[in-house]
Scaffold this active site. Structure first.
Site, short mmCIF file in Angstrom:
data_model
loop_
_atom_site.label_atom_id
_atom_site.label_comp_id
_atom_site.label_asym_id
_atom_site.label_seq_id
_atom_site.Cartn_x
_atom_site.Cartn_y
_atom_site.Cartn_z
N GLU A 1 -16.10 6.22 4.55
CA GLU A 1 -15.42 5.70 5.75
C GLU A 1 -15.33 6.80 6.78
OE1 GLU A 1 -11.26 4.72 5.23
OE2 GLU A 1 -11.09 6.04 3.50
N ARG B 1 0.84 -1.21 0.00
CA ARG B 1 0.00 0.00 0.00
C ARG B 1 0.88 1.26 0.00
NH1 ARG B 1 -4.51 0.21 4.50
NH2 ARG B 1 -2.72 0.74 5.81
N LYS C 1 -2.53 6.52 1.50
CA LYS C 1 -2.35 6.99 2.87
C LYS C 1 -1.44 8.22 2.86
CE LYS C 1 -2.29 4.56 7.24
NZ LYS C 1 -3.51 5.14 7.79
#
Ligand code: PLP
Ligand code: COI
Length: 340
Positions: A220, A82, A184
């Site tokens: 989210e 990720r 992220k």
């Protein structure tokens, strides 16, 4: 290994400095070997890419002491991969995935005395991150970067641990369609600070973000994905290109299907469906699974049948199985548990 004298059971989710951290520098197109250092500070040019244009991304994972006394971490390869996605989207150089995993292990090993004992309720949170370290003044990527990993022992992300929390529907957006919600990037968190401070001031634990384009689908929260349980026991979890692909959520989908024999649906979830769900939770490395008892939609309350006293029964089963795997009480799928 003698553990540090820490009141493990009363830790919150807060930073405390540990003994060693990993540092590697990228210069002239290549990463150096990297070193472990005791220096917890960073000296940078005033014009560093990270300071001017927020060129930074990070990861989060945990190390645990298992029931039989081993130190392990959970799926670090997925964090490495990720982080590669984050770096590519932010025009940063990728730190090689195998070296990422090795560096995570080295950091945990060097700080073994801070890995909370089995059964203490605490874990060692590991924070890999990268930032543009050379000067940029025109808007462009930096030429030099630093990749670091530190760790810090933590307790529950939400005060009260497994107690259900109350969240509110947020009027601000977290991520634009085709933006950076799926990676992220530090910038995703910087722009959520106003909303989280306001949520806390209004008495809510977190914000529920809806899709920015139509505000009809659930995305989210600021730091976790959603899981919902239907009245007939199906795990439903929102799918969207602008939410972060949570490793916890991806693991729970496997746990639900393969360990608990549940039906799993990963699909767009309309906000107007959620009043019909039986249970709701937030899942993530920091959050583990935090049950949501109530969602406030501009004064209108959606109360889940599982209530405000404890985790719903299906959420509890998912929680027990996932943490059982992480703490070595339940056999893990191949490759999920990496021994330090
Ligand atoms: N969503 C956001 C925005 C997050 O910051 C996190 C934390 O990493 C998650 C979801 C959960 O992801 P993971 O389970 O990989 O920790
Ligand atoms: C994590 O769960 O690792 C995160 O990065 C979330 C953050 C809000 C602490």
């Amino acid at each position: 290994m003698e553990k540090k004298n820490i009141d493990w059971s009363n830790l919150g989710f807060a930073y405390q400095v540990t003994d060693k951290r990993f540092v590697s520098n990228y210069k002239n197109g290549a990463w150096d070997e990297g070193v472990m250092t005791e220096d917890a500070t960073i000296t940078l040019t005033e014009c560093a890419g990270v300071l001017q244009y927020a060129q930074t991304c990070f990861e989060g994972l945990k190390a645990y002491t298992t029931e039989d006394g081993r130190t392990v971490c959970f799926r670090p390869d997925l964090n490495a991969s990720r982080m590669k996605d984050s770096c590519e989207r932010l025009e940063m150089p990728v730190f090689p995935e195998d070296k990422f995993v090795e560096a995570v292990k080295a950091v945990v090993r060097a700080n073994e005395a801070y890995v909370p004992p089995y059964g203490s309720g605490a874990t060692l949170y590991i924070r890999p991150y990268m930032f543009g370290s050379s000067a940029v003044i025109g808007v462009k990527p930096a030429e030099e970067y630093q990749f670091r990993i530190f760790c810090t022992p933590v307790g529950p992300y939400f005060k009260g641990g497994a107690k259900p929390i109350t969240i509110r529907v947020c009027d601000y957006d977290r991520a634009a369609p085709h933006g950076t919600g799926h990676i992220k990037a530090g910038l995703n968190y910087a722009m959520s600070l106003y909303q989280i401070v306001d949520a806390h001031e209004q008495g809510f634990d977190e914000n529920m973000y809806l899709d920015a384009a139509t505000r009809t689908y659930v995305e989210e929260t600021g730091g976790a994905n959603f899981i919902f349980i239907t009245k007939d026991g199906t795990l439903v979890t929102p799918k969207s290109d602008s939410i972060l692909p949570s490793i916890t959520r991806r693991s729970l989908m496997v746990v639900a299907e393969k360990y608990l024999g549940m039906k799993v649906e990963h699909r767009p979830v309309r906000f107007d469906e959620i009043k019909d769900f039986a249970e709701c939770g937030l899942c993530g490395t920091a959050a583990v699974i935090s049950p949501v008892g109530k969602i406030n939609d501009h004064g209108k309350e959606i109360c889940f049948p599982s209530g405000m006293d404890e985790m719903g029964p299906v959420t509890k089963k998912l929680y027990d199985t996932l943490t059982g795997i992480q703490m070595g009480r339940i056999e893990a799928p191949e490759g999920w548990i990496v021994e330090i």
